[in-house]
Design an enzyme around this catalytic site. Structure first.
Site, PDB file in Angstrom:
ATOM      1  N   GLY A 175      -2.890 -24.574  23.336  1.00 18.47           N
ATOM      2  CA  GLY A 175      -2.451 -23.933  24.571  1.00 18.47           C
ATOM      3  C   GLY A 175      -2.870 -22.476  24.597  1.00 18.47           C
ATOM      4  O   GLY A 175      -2.117 -21.589  24.998  1.00 18.47           O
ATOM      5  N   HIS A 176      -4.095 -22.248  24.121  1.00 18.77           N
ATOM      6  CA  HIS A 176      -4.635 -20.890  24.137  1.00 18.77           C
ATOM      7  C   HIS A 176      -6.144 -20.916  23.894  1.00 18.77           C
ATOM      8  O   HIS A 176      -6.704 -21.956  23.515  1.00 18.77           O
ATOM      9  CB  HIS A 176      -3.963 -20.019  23.063  1.00 18.77           C
ATOM     10  N   ALA A 177      -6.762 -19.759  24.133  1.00 14.33           N
ATOM     11  CA  ALA A 177      -8.171 -19.573  23.776  1.00 14.33           C
ATOM     12  C   ALA A 177      -8.261 -18.312  22.927  1.00 14.33           C
ATOM     13  O   ALA A 177      -7.301 -17.538  22.856  1.00 14.33           O
ATOM     14  CB  ALA A 177      -9.021 -19.406  25.032  1.00 14.33           C
ATOM     15  N   ARG A 209      -7.953 -24.668  24.118  1.00 10.10           N
ATOM     16  CA  ARG A 209      -7.725 -25.927  23.398  1.00 10.10           C
ATOM     17  C   ARG A 209      -6.257 -26.355  23.461  1.00 10.10           C
ATOM     18  O   ARG A 209      -5.350 -25.531  23.330  1.00 10.10           O
ATOM     19  CB  ARG A 209      -8.207 -25.855  21.946  1.00 10.10           C
ATOM     20  N   ILE A 245      -5.765 -15.571  24.185  1.00 11.98           N
ATOM     21  CA  ILE A 245      -5.426 -15.628  25.616  1.00 11.98           C
ATOM     22  C   ILE A 245      -4.488 -16.823  25.741  1.00 11.98           C
ATOM     23  O   ILE A 245      -4.888 -17.960  25.485  1.00 11.98           O
ATOM     24  CB  ILE A 245      -6.670 -15.831  26.501  1.00 11.98           C
TER      25      ILE A 245
END
Ligand code: TYD
Length: 141
Positions: free
Chosen positions: A56-58, A103, A128
């Site tokens: 749940g982030h990049a 992802r 992010i």
């Protein structure tokens, strides 16, 4: 029509060579040869309940290589233009993750262990965590 190259295309599934004999297998990963970056951090996820989603982030700059050492892990990748879903279920398969890839990770079996090799030390400022922010930055860097 030729499909445009986007960051997702640089995320590759790698077949890791295995040294095998009747006693079992060895997989070797060497920084800058089998892995396209210097490894600065290694961590692993385990005992992750299958009902929760991880990721749940990049990352803005971090590069990673992930391997399901045991069990099965589903990884959904999104670069703001395209997305792709991959199930990792072999200790001889690694998935390389480029910067600016959102992802979502789901453990599919409770015994799964996910190894992560990373190009840098932990830095919360490199994350992010808001999808709308990510999409804005991905489309207009
Ligand atoms: P996070 O990277 O969001 O986990 P995942 O992508 O596997 O779901 O990290 C979860 C928490 O752990 C978050 O509070 C940051 C912390 N953390 C560290 O302190 N150091 C690390 O090297 C990592 C990977 C996470």
């Amino acid at each position: 029509m030729i499909e445009e190259y986007t960051p997702l295309d640089s995320c590759k599934l790698l077949n890791l060579s295995t040294i095998a004999d009747e006693r079992g297998n060895i997989c070797v990963l060497e920084g800058q040869t089998s892995i396209p970056f210097i490894i600065k951090r290694v961590y692993y996820l385990f005992d992750c309940p299958i009902e929760f989603q991880r990721g749940g982030h990049a990352h803005k700059n971090l590069r990673q290589l992930i391997i399901a050492l045991n069990g099965e892990v589903n990884v959904r990748l999104d670069d703001g233009f395209k997305n792709r879903e991959i199930t990792l279920n072999s200790p001889t398969t690694a998935l390389s993750l480029s910067p600016m890839i959102w992802r979502d990770i789901q453990f599919l079996t409770p015994n799964a262990v996910l190894l992560v090799l990373a190009s840098d030390v932990y830095d919360e400022n490199d994350y992010i965590r808001d999808y709308n922010d990510f999409q804005r930055q991905a489309i207009d860097p």
